[in-house]
Write a protein that holds these residues in place. Structure first.
Motif, PDB file in Angstrom:
ATOM      1  N   GLU A   1      10.866  -9.719  43.107  1.00  0.00           N
ATOM      2  CA  GLU A   1      11.279  -9.692  44.516  1.00  0.00           C
ATOM      3  C   GLU A   1      11.537 -11.102  45.029  1.00  0.00           C
ATOM      4  N   PHE A   2      10.704 -12.063  44.612  1.00  0.00           N
ATOM      5  CA  PHE A   2      10.821 -13.437  45.077  1.00  0.00           C
ATOM      6  C   PHE A   2      11.337 -14.335  43.953  1.00  0.00           C
ATOM      7  N   PRO A   3      11.951 -15.478  44.276  1.00  0.00           N
ATOM      8  CA  PRO A   3      12.543 -16.331  43.239  1.00  0.00           C
ATOM      9  C   PRO A   3      11.568 -16.724  42.140  1.00  0.00           C
ATOM     10  N   PHE A   4      10.324 -17.074  42.496  1.00  0.00           N
ATOM     11  CA  PHE A   4       9.378 -17.527  41.485  1.00  0.00           C
ATOM     12  C   PHE A   4       8.979 -16.420  40.521  1.00  0.00           C
ATOM     13  N   GLU A   5       9.241 -15.158  40.878  1.00  0.00           N
ATOM     14  CA  GLU A   5       8.881 -14.046  40.004  1.00  0.00           C
ATOM     15  C   GLU A   5       9.871 -13.871  38.843  1.00  0.00           C
ATOM     16  N   HIS A   6      10.946 -14.659  38.840  1.00  0.00           N
ATOM     17  CA  HIS A   6      11.847 -14.685  37.690  1.00  0.00           C
ATOM     18  C   HIS A   6      11.285 -15.549  36.564  1.00  0.00           C
ATOM     19  N   ASP A   7      10.292 -16.358  36.857  1.00  0.00           N
ATOM     20  CA  ASP A   7       9.718 -17.293  35.894  1.00  0.00           C
ATOM     21  C   ASP A   7       8.766 -16.541  34.961  1.00  0.00           C
ATOM     22  N   GLU A   8       9.103 -16.480  33.671  1.00  0.00           N
ATOM     23  CA  GLU A   8       8.282 -15.725  32.722  1.00  0.00           C
ATOM     24  C   GLU A   8       6.850 -16.245  32.668  1.00  0.00           C
ATOM     25  N   ALA A   9       6.683 -17.578  32.779  1.00  0.00           N
ATOM     26  CA  ALA A   9       5.326 -18.140  32.725  1.00  0.00           C
ATOM     27  C   ALA A   9       4.479 -17.627  33.888  1.00  0.00           C
ATOM     28  N   ASN A  10       5.073 -17.497  35.069  1.00  0.00           N
ATOM     29  CA  ASN A  10       4.331 -16.957  36.213  1.00  0.00           C
ATOM     30  C   ASN A  10       3.937 -15.506  35.974  1.00  0.00           C
ATOM     31  N   VAL A  11       4.846 -14.734  35.380  1.00  0.00           N
ATOM     32  CA  VAL A  11       4.544 -13.324  35.112  1.00  0.00           C
ATOM     33  C   VAL A  11       3.402 -13.217  34.099  1.00  0.00           C
ATOM     34  N   ARG A  12       3.471 -14.019  33.027  1.00  0.00           N
ATOM     35  CA  ARG A  12       2.413 -13.980  32.022  1.00  0.00           C
ATOM     36  C   ARG A  12       1.060 -14.337  32.637  1.00  0.00           C
ATOM     37  N   ARG A  13       1.053 -15.335  33.504  1.00  0.00           N
ATOM     38  CA  ARG A  13      -0.199 -15.748  34.139  1.00  0.00           C
ATOM     39  C   ARG A  13      -0.757 -14.631  35.018  1.00  0.00           C
ATOM     40  N   ALA A  14       0.124 -13.969  35.769  1.00  0.00           N
ATOM     41  CA  ALA A  14      -0.325 -12.871  36.628  1.00  0.00           C
ATOM     42  C   ALA A  14      -0.852 -11.703  35.808  1.00  0.00           C
ATOM     43  N   VAL A  15      -0.166 -11.377  34.704  1.00  0.00           N
ATOM     44  CA  VAL A  15      -0.613 -10.278  33.835  1.00  0.00           C
ATOM     45  C   VAL A  15      -2.009 -10.567  33.288  1.00  0.00           C
ATOM     46  N   GLU A  16      -2.249 -11.810  32.884  1.00  0.00           N
ATOM     47  CA  GLU A  16      -3.574 -12.181  32.370  1.00  0.00           C
ATOM     48  C   GLU A  16      -4.625 -12.119  33.468  1.00  0.00           C
ATOM     49  N   ASP A  17      -4.290 -12.655  34.650  1.00  0.00           N
ATOM     50  CA  ASP A  17      -5.257 -12.660  35.747  1.00  0.00           C
ATOM     51  C   ASP A  17      -5.640 -11.250  36.177  1.00  0.00           C
ATOM     52  N   MET A  18      -4.680 -10.328  36.129  1.00  0.00           N
ATOM     53  CA  MET A  18      -4.925  -8.954  36.568  1.00  0.00           C
ATOM     54  C   MET A  18      -5.434  -8.067  35.437  1.00  0.00           C
ATOM     55  N   ARG A  19      -5.603  -8.649  34.237  1.00  0.00           N
ATOM     56  CA  ARG A  19      -6.135  -7.925  33.082  1.00  0.00           C
ATOM     57  C   ARG A  19      -5.292  -6.695  32.739  1.00  0.00           C
ATOM     58  N   VAL A  20      -3.975  -6.871  32.798  1.00  0.00           N
ATOM     59  CA  VAL A  20      -3.046  -5.809  32.413  1.00  0.00           C
ATOM     60  C   VAL A  20      -2.948  -5.785  30.893  1.00  0.00           C
ATOM     61  N   THR A  21      -3.256  -4.639  30.284  1.00  0.00           N
ATOM     62  CA  THR A  21      -3.298  -4.530  28.829  1.00  0.00           C
ATOM     63  C   THR A  21      -2.110  -3.780  28.240  1.00  0.00           C
ATOM     64  N   TRP A  22      -1.281  -3.143  29.071  1.00  0.00           N
ATOM     65  CA  TRP A  22      -0.143  -2.397  28.555  1.00  0.00           C
ATOM     66  C   TRP A  22       1.100  -3.295  28.540  1.00  0.00           C
ATOM     67  N   PRO A  23       2.135  -2.926  27.783  1.00  0.00           N
ATOM     68  CA  PRO A  23       3.352  -3.742  27.731  1.00  0.00           C
ATOM     69  C   PRO A  23       4.020  -3.835  29.101  1.00  0.00           C
ATOM     70  N   VAL A  24       4.575  -5.005  29.402  1.00  0.00           N
ATOM     71  CA  VAL A  24       5.305  -5.216  30.654  1.00  0.00           C
ATOM     72  C   VAL A  24       6.698  -5.730  30.309  1.00  0.00           C
ATOM     73  N   ALA A  25       7.704  -4.954  30.649  1.00  0.00           N
ATOM     74  CA  ALA A  25       9.095  -5.348  30.416  1.00  0.00           C
ATOM     75  C   ALA A  25       9.582  -6.191  31.593  1.00  0.00           C
ATOM     76  N   LEU A  26      10.265  -7.289  31.282  1.00  0.00           N
ATOM     77  CA  LEU A  26      10.832  -8.141  32.327  1.00  0.00           C
ATOM     78  C   LEU A  26      12.232  -7.626  32.675  1.00  0.00           C
ATOM     79  N   ASP A  27      12.476  -7.475  33.958  1.00  0.00           N
ATOM     80  CA  ASP A  27      13.728  -6.886  34.449  1.00  0.00           C
ATOM     81  C   ASP A  27      14.392  -7.821  35.463  1.00  0.00           C
ATOM     82  N   PRO A  28      14.678  -9.083  35.078  1.00  0.00           N
ATOM     83  CA  PRO A  28      15.168 -10.056  36.064  1.00  0.00           C
ATOM     84  C   PRO A  28      16.533  -9.728  36.635  1.00  0.00           C
ATOM     85  N   ASP A  29      17.351  -8.960  35.907  1.00  0.00           N
ATOM     86  CA  ASP A  29      18.695  -8.618  36.379  1.00  0.00           C
ATOM     87  C   ASP A  29      18.764  -7.233  37.014  1.00  0.00           C
ATOM     88  N   TYR A  30      17.599  -6.615  37.245  1.00  0.00           N
ATOM     89  CA  TYR A  30      17.509  -5.324  37.936  1.00  0.00           C
ATOM     90  C   TYR A  30      18.168  -4.186  37.155  1.00  0.00           C
TER      91      TYR A  30
END
Length: 261
Positions: free
Chosen positions: A10-39
């Motif tokens: 939704e926000f520009p910084f959410e296109h950054d893969e490193a930010n997504v990886r950090r959030a996934v780790e912080d939230m203890r998400v264990t399932w696969p997460v597909a990146l969809d930057p182009d909607y």
């Protein structure tokens, strides 16, 4: 049962893969997460909501969807039914999902929620109340009014009001909002990968005490670094209409959006 997450930014910084990886780790998400930057996935589902849940049966047909938070018990019942339909044995029918009562995952206090998600850029922003009006895309010293109406917000100090965010240019700037909700969250970052900005949060002009959120202490002190959702207020009962003021110790803060729960 297979769980797959899709991250559509939704926000520009959410296109950054490193930010997504950090959030996934912080939230203890264990399932696969597909990146969809182009909607691509977003548009294939004609989706318009964060979050959205789609439950498919064993043949890949969408049998249930849920837009927004809530209806956790109904989603659980659908999963149980589809597992039984697919031939799984010993599927329990008495499981009730537990809803977190603390942290970011706690369900909103719907009975007391009277403030909507509010963007802090001029493209989607509403109810901006600084006294000298809008100055766009250039540094400007804003002046906050003496008081705010419910769900209005204001800047004080030297900021640049951009399409999707308010960006602080000088230390000491303040962001204020008049709200009615249990929780106040702010999507914000420090503006640079290695930066950190200290914040002081006040509630009706006083330190929040027992009403402080996860990201500030009882004195209202906290810090902002990598861009993410920060919880700054969680009010104990009774929930009333309040004004939050956030002052920043250093320039560079990029404030995107208030959300409430």
């Amino acid at each position: 049962l297979v769980v797959i997450g899709v991250h559509t930014p939704e926000f520009p910084f959410e296109h950054d893969e490193a930010n997504v990886r950090r959030a996934v780790e912080d939230m203890r998400v264990t399932w696969p997460v597909a990146l969809d930057p182009d909607y691509g996935v977003w548009n294939a589902f004609a989706n318009r909501y964060w979050p959205a849940i789609y439950i498919a049966d064993a043949e890949g047909r969408i049998r249930h969807h849920q837009f927004g938070e809530g209806e956790y018990a109904e989603c659980e019942r659908v999963v149980q039914r589809l597992l039984r339909d697919a031939g799984r044995e010993r599927v329990p029918d008495d499981l009730v999902p537990t809803t977190p009562t603390d942290g970011f995952e706690a369900q909103a206090d719907w009975m007391n929620l009277r403030s909507p998600e509010s963007y802090l850029g001029y493209e989607q922003g509403r109810n901006f109340a600084s006294l000298d009006g809008l100055e766009l895309d250039r540094p400007h010293v804003f002046v906050a009014p003496g008081g705010l109406r419910l769900n209005s917000w204001a800047l004080a100090g030297n900021w640049t009001l951009q399409p999707g965010a308010s960006v602080l240019n000088e230390a000491g700037g303040r962001l204020s909002f008049r709200f009615h909700a249990r929780d106040v969250h702010l999507v914000i970052g420090a503006g640079a990968d290695d930066a950190s900005v200290g914040i002081q949060v006040l509630l009706d002009g006083e330190p929040p005490g027992a009403a402080h959120g996860l990201d500030v202490d009882e004195h209202g002190r906290g810090s902002v670094a990598w861009p993410r959702l920060h919880q700054v207020i969680r009010q104990p009962d009774p929930i009333t209409e309040r004004t939050i003021g956030i002052t920043f110790d250093a320039p560079g803060a990029e404030a995107y959006c208030f959300t409430f729960g």
